[in-house]
Design a protein around this motif. Structure first.
Motif, PDB file in Angstrom:
ATOM      1  N   LEU A   1       0.862  -1.182   0.000  1.00  0.00           N
ATOM      2  CA  LEU A   1       0.000   0.000   0.000  1.00  0.00           C
ATOM      3  C   LEU A   1       0.902   1.237   0.000  1.00  0.00           C
ATOM      4  CD1 LEU A   1      -2.974   0.970   0.205  1.00  0.00           C
ATOM      5  CD2 LEU A   1      -2.640   1.076   2.669  1.00  0.00           C
TER       6      LEU A   1
ATOM      7  N   ARG B   1      -1.458   6.546  -0.463  1.00  0.00           N
ATOM      8  CA  ARG B   1      -2.777   5.999  -0.133  1.00  0.00           C
ATOM      9  C   ARG B   1      -2.964   5.894   1.378  1.00  0.00           C
ATOM     10  NH1 ARG B   1      -3.644   0.889  -3.612  1.00  0.00           N
ATOM     11  NH2 ARG B   1      -5.547   0.787  -2.393  1.00  0.00           N
TER      12      ARG B   1
ATOM     13  N   GLU C   1      -4.021   9.313   2.488  1.00  0.00           N
ATOM     14  CA  GLU C   1      -5.446   9.566   2.230  1.00  0.00           C
ATOM     15  C   GLU C   1      -6.324   8.902   3.289  1.00  0.00           C
ATOM     16  OE1 GLU C   1      -6.743  11.730   0.026  1.00  0.00           O
ATOM     17  OE2 GLU C   1      -4.630  12.218  -0.269  1.00  0.00           O
ATOM     18  N   ARG C   2      -5.946   7.712   3.724  1.00  0.00           N
ATOM     19  CA  ARG C   2      -6.707   7.028   4.770  1.00  0.00           C
ATOM     20  C   ARG C   2      -6.626   7.802   6.083  1.00  0.00           C
ATOM     21  NH1 ARG C   2      -4.056   2.460   5.841  1.00  0.00           N
ATOM     22  NH2 ARG C   2      -3.326   3.347   7.758  1.00  0.00           N
TER      23      ARG C   2
END
Length: 180
Positions: free
Chosen positions: A76, A80, A83-84
Motif C-alpha cells: 500500500l 494511499r 489519504e486514509r
C-alpha cells in the motif's frame, strides 16, 4: 430473545460465530510528567519519557509498524496511507512518513544484518533475482529504473532475506557473499 421460555428446561445451546471487522483507528497517547522545583531554586526535575522508537517523534511503535507492514507487506503506497489518515482527520505529510520509514528501517538494520549472517551461514542456499520498477526521484520525477530484488532462501531452516541491487549480474551476490 422474544421467545417466552417460562416452564421450559434448557437442554443445551447453539452457538453461531460471525467474523466481523473493526477498522484500525489513530489515537493520541499522552504522557503526563510532573515538574518539580528543587529546593533553594537549584533547578527543576522531570521524569524521563519511556523509550520510544523515534526520539522526539510523535509516532508510536504501533503506528510505525502499521505503516511499514502496509507498505512492504501489503504494498500500500504511502500516498494511499496518507489519504486514509485524512479520512480520520489526521494530516501527515509524505515527507514526515518517509522520514519515519527511514528511521524505523534504520532501527531494524541490526536484525536484518543478523538474519543475513544466519542465512548465508547455512550449507544450502537458493538464490534468485526478481526485476522490479523503482521510482527514480533523483533524476526525473515519476520515472522509474529497473532494479532487482535478490532473494536468498535457506530452505532447510525456512529463512529468507532480500537484497536490493541495481543489476542482475553476479557482482551483487559475489559482493554480498564476500562481505560476510
Amino acid at each position: 430473545s422474544d421467545l417466552d421460555t417460562t416452564g421450559f428446561k434448557c437442554i443445551g445451546q447453539e452457538v453461531t460465530s460471525e467474523l466481523d471487522f473493526t477498522p484500525a483507528k489513530l489515537f493520541v497517547r499522552k504522557y503526563i510528567r510532573k515538574i518539580y522545583a528543587l529546593p533553594n531554586g537549584e533547578g527543576i526535575i522531570v521524569a524521563d519519557l519511556p523509550a520510544r522508537p523515534i526520539d522526539k517523534g510523535i509516532a508510536g511503535a504501533g503506528l510505525l509498524s502499521n505503516i511499514l507492514v502496509e507498505k512492504f507487506v501489503d504494498h500500500l503506497p504511502i500516498y494511499r496511507q496518507i489519504e486514509r489518515f485524512k479520512r480520520d482527520q489526521v494530516v501527515i505529510s509524505a515527507s514526515t512518513i518517509d522520514g519515519w520509514v527511514t528511521q524505523t528501517a534504520n532501527l531494524l538494520n541490526p536484525l536484518y544484518d543478523h538474519l543475513v549472517k544466519l542465512v548465508i551461514a547455512q550449507g544450502y542456499l537458493q538464490v534468485d533475482e526478481t526485476p522490479l520498477k523503482v521510482l527514480d526521484h533523483q533524476n526525473k520525477k515519476g520515472k522509474t529504473h529497473q532494479g532487482y530484488h535478490w532473494v536468498y532462501n535457506a530452505p532447510l531452516q525456512n529463512a529468507v532475506f532480500f537484497d536490493y541491487r541495481e543489476g542482475r549480474g553476479r557482482e551483487g551476490p559475489a559482493k554480498l557473499l564476500k562481505e560476510l
